[in-house]
Design a protein around this motif. Structure first.
Motif: not given
Length: 569
Positions: A191-195, A238-242
């Protein structure tokens, strides 16, 4: 009884080493501290004493020096020539370290090459630490440490850490971006990657563009394309928030790219894309031409001591290619490597940003006992471990004897020690003690760095033409003489003597330069001295021969005999 005692001592020693390793592995900070110490032991010897290495290093340093002299931090110039080949990132970094050195009172900071090399040193350190971070997506802490140590002790990174160029910083940016991409791929569905991962990825991506243009996007793009094809989906990206990352990248890189377009009237893009990048693809830079397979052959020297272990591990990648972790490392290495092999212009350091993936894959294979003396021809092939230090010991001793008439006595004992330690590493490998062999090879590499860069290069006086000529100019009877050179045109001489160094073409021009009067000095290579003397006689000039500097120019491959002629007082 004696045998029992010996056995108990051996067991106790093994327990102590295992216990120490266990304690170290509990903390990322401890492991990173050891990696920094290992890296500094490999990178620092000779860092300040090695002369500016022609031709690329002094071109970068001189362009930075001119930025500081003119206070123009947009345009990039070498003397009067526009240097529109690479973006501005490394020049800004070098400007900052030189300005800091000047601020804290380092004498002659603008011609102290070590200050210009600091970004490369920090880039090399970052490459090692980021290799550790990237490897944690694939390996245990111990495995990640070994992979990072393989980078720290590799010959190519040792070299690039000492050169004021882009490549060490580029390697750091590349491994930062690829480490982030690896986490996006291997954790897809989370779902998400750490900041922190997003920050490292996009900072590496953006700074990489400012340092060397399209290469980091190429590494990321080719790897992602292969993995998208493998998964039949790009959703994991998409997890990289392109969108957010892409916007941040544009905010970082666009200001300078717009400024240089305005400043140069678009000349930067025609030169950097049309001449530099497309010239590498075509034939414009044929003096660096090499056939396909060049990088595969040079790899055994550039990635020593890990290269031969990586070669033994290569079948592991094919056998386990369906595993996600292995598939990612293959996607990281193979597409970009093929691009480099296909491009006619080749230099050994071009593939260095791919070496962290090679290190990770090699440690994967070692940890699963794939690499060992049981592999076909492994016992013979690993003779390469001592071959490189032995070859350098013999080769550098021959060079020193041939050019300077003496052996490199300061560095020779350390290089011999490195060779003996490497022989021991090979012996351990043959006895199937692979992990110990790897550890011992790190010691050999450290000794090699100390022996070659710390001591031997000091004794190769014949190769230090520019520093010797600059010393002659600085010791002239008057302060700040005007200097010109005829026949010897290396960028290092410009960097060491000053931006105003005049490059002459004929003996007549050299005489005319001295005739203009004032405090002047001209360096004349022996081939031009007859015309120089004839013109002096015609003009009635009697310049003073201050000294002669005899040596060997690596770039031209010729022995040179240069006279330093002075006029004025």
């Amino acid at each position: 009884m004696d045998g029992f005692v010996a056995q108990q001592r051996a067991s106790l020693r093994h327990f102590s080493l295992a216990q120490a390793a266990s304690v170290l592995e509990r903390s990322h900070l401890r492991l990173c501290a050891i990696l920094v110490l290992l890296s500094l032991a490999c990178f620092l010897p000779g860092f300040a004493s090695l002369q500016p290495m022609d031709r690329d290093e002094p071109r970068y340093a001189q362009a930075t020096k001119q930025m500081l002299e003119t206070r123009d931090f947009v345009d990039i110039r070498f003397q009067d020539e526009a240097r529109h080949k690479k973006p501005v990132g490394i020049y800004w970094m070098q400007s900052a370290t030189v300005a800091l050195g000047e601020a804290i009172g380092i004498p002659e900071a603008h011609t102290t090459i070590a200050l210009y090399r600091l970004p490369s040193l920090f880039g090399a350190l970052a490459t090692v630490l980021l290799t550790y971070w990237a490897s944690l997506a694939f390996l245990s802490r111990r495995g990640a440490f070994v992979a990072a140590a393989l980078m720290a002790t590799s010959i190519i990174l040792m070299v690039e850490a000492r050169l004021a160029k882009t490549d060490a910083v580029l390697a750091a940016c590349s491994v930062a971006a690829m480490g982030g991409l690896a986490r996006a791929y291997l954790s897809r569905g989370a779902g998400i990657l750490p900041r922190r991962t997003l920050l490292i990825f996009w900072l590496g991506f953006a700074v990489g563009i400012l340092v060397k243009g399209p290469l980091v996007p190429m590494f990321v793009g080719l790897s992602a394309a292969v993995l998208i094809y493998r998964e039949r989906s790009a959703h994991w990206l998409l997890t990289l928030r392109p969108w957010l990352g892409g916007l941040a990248t544009l905010l970082i890189v666009l200001p300078w790219f717009i400024a240089i377009a305005i400043k140069s009237g678009g000349a930067f893009y025609s030169a950097s894309v049309g001449h530099d990048m497309l010239g590498k693809v075509g034939t414009a830079q044929s003096y660096h031409w090499a056939p396909p397979g060049f990088y595969l052959a040079s790899f055994f020297a550039t990635f020593w001591p890990g290269a031969i272990l990586a070669a033994i591990a290569a079948p592991f990648a094919w056998i386990h290619r369906k595993e996600e972790a292995v598939a990612f490392t293959v996607a990281w290495i193979v597409p970009s490597w093929l691009v480099f092999e296909a491009v006619p212009t080749k230099l050994p350091h071009y593939t260095m940003p791919l070496f962290p993936a090679v290190a990770i894959l090699t440690v994967m294979a070692i940890s699963r006992h794939f690499v060992g003396p049981h592999r076909p021809a492994a016992k013979v092939a690993t003779v390469l471990l001592p071959f490189i230090p032995l070859g350098l010991t013999i080769g550098l001793s021959s060079v020193s004897w041939s050019f300077d008439g003496a052996l490199p006595y300061r560095g020779l004992p350390v290089m011999i020690a490195s060779s003996l330690i490497a022989i021991y590493a090979w012996w351990l490998f043959v006895r199937n003690q692979v992990h110990k062999a790897v550890s011992v090879s790190f010691v050999s590499a450290t000794c090699l760095a100390i022996g070659v860069f710390g001591f031997t290069q000091l004794d190769l006086r014949s190769l230090k033409l520019s520093p010797r000529l600059a010393e002659v100019a600085h010791n002239h009877s008057c302060e700040n003489p005007k200097v010109a050179t005829l026949g010897y045109r290396e960028p290092s001489l410009v960097f060491l003597t000053g931006t105003g160094l005049e490059m002459l073409e004929t003996g007549e021009q050299a005489s005319a330069f001295l005739k203009d009067g004032g405090c002047r000095m001209v360096f004349v290579e022996r081939r031009f001295e007859e015309a120089f003397r004839a013109e002096n006689e015609r003009l009635g000039l009697i310049p003073t021969l201050s000294t002669r500097v005899v040596g060997f120019n690596i770039n031209s491959g010729r022995r040179l005999d240069i006279g330093a002629y002075a006029s004025g007082s």
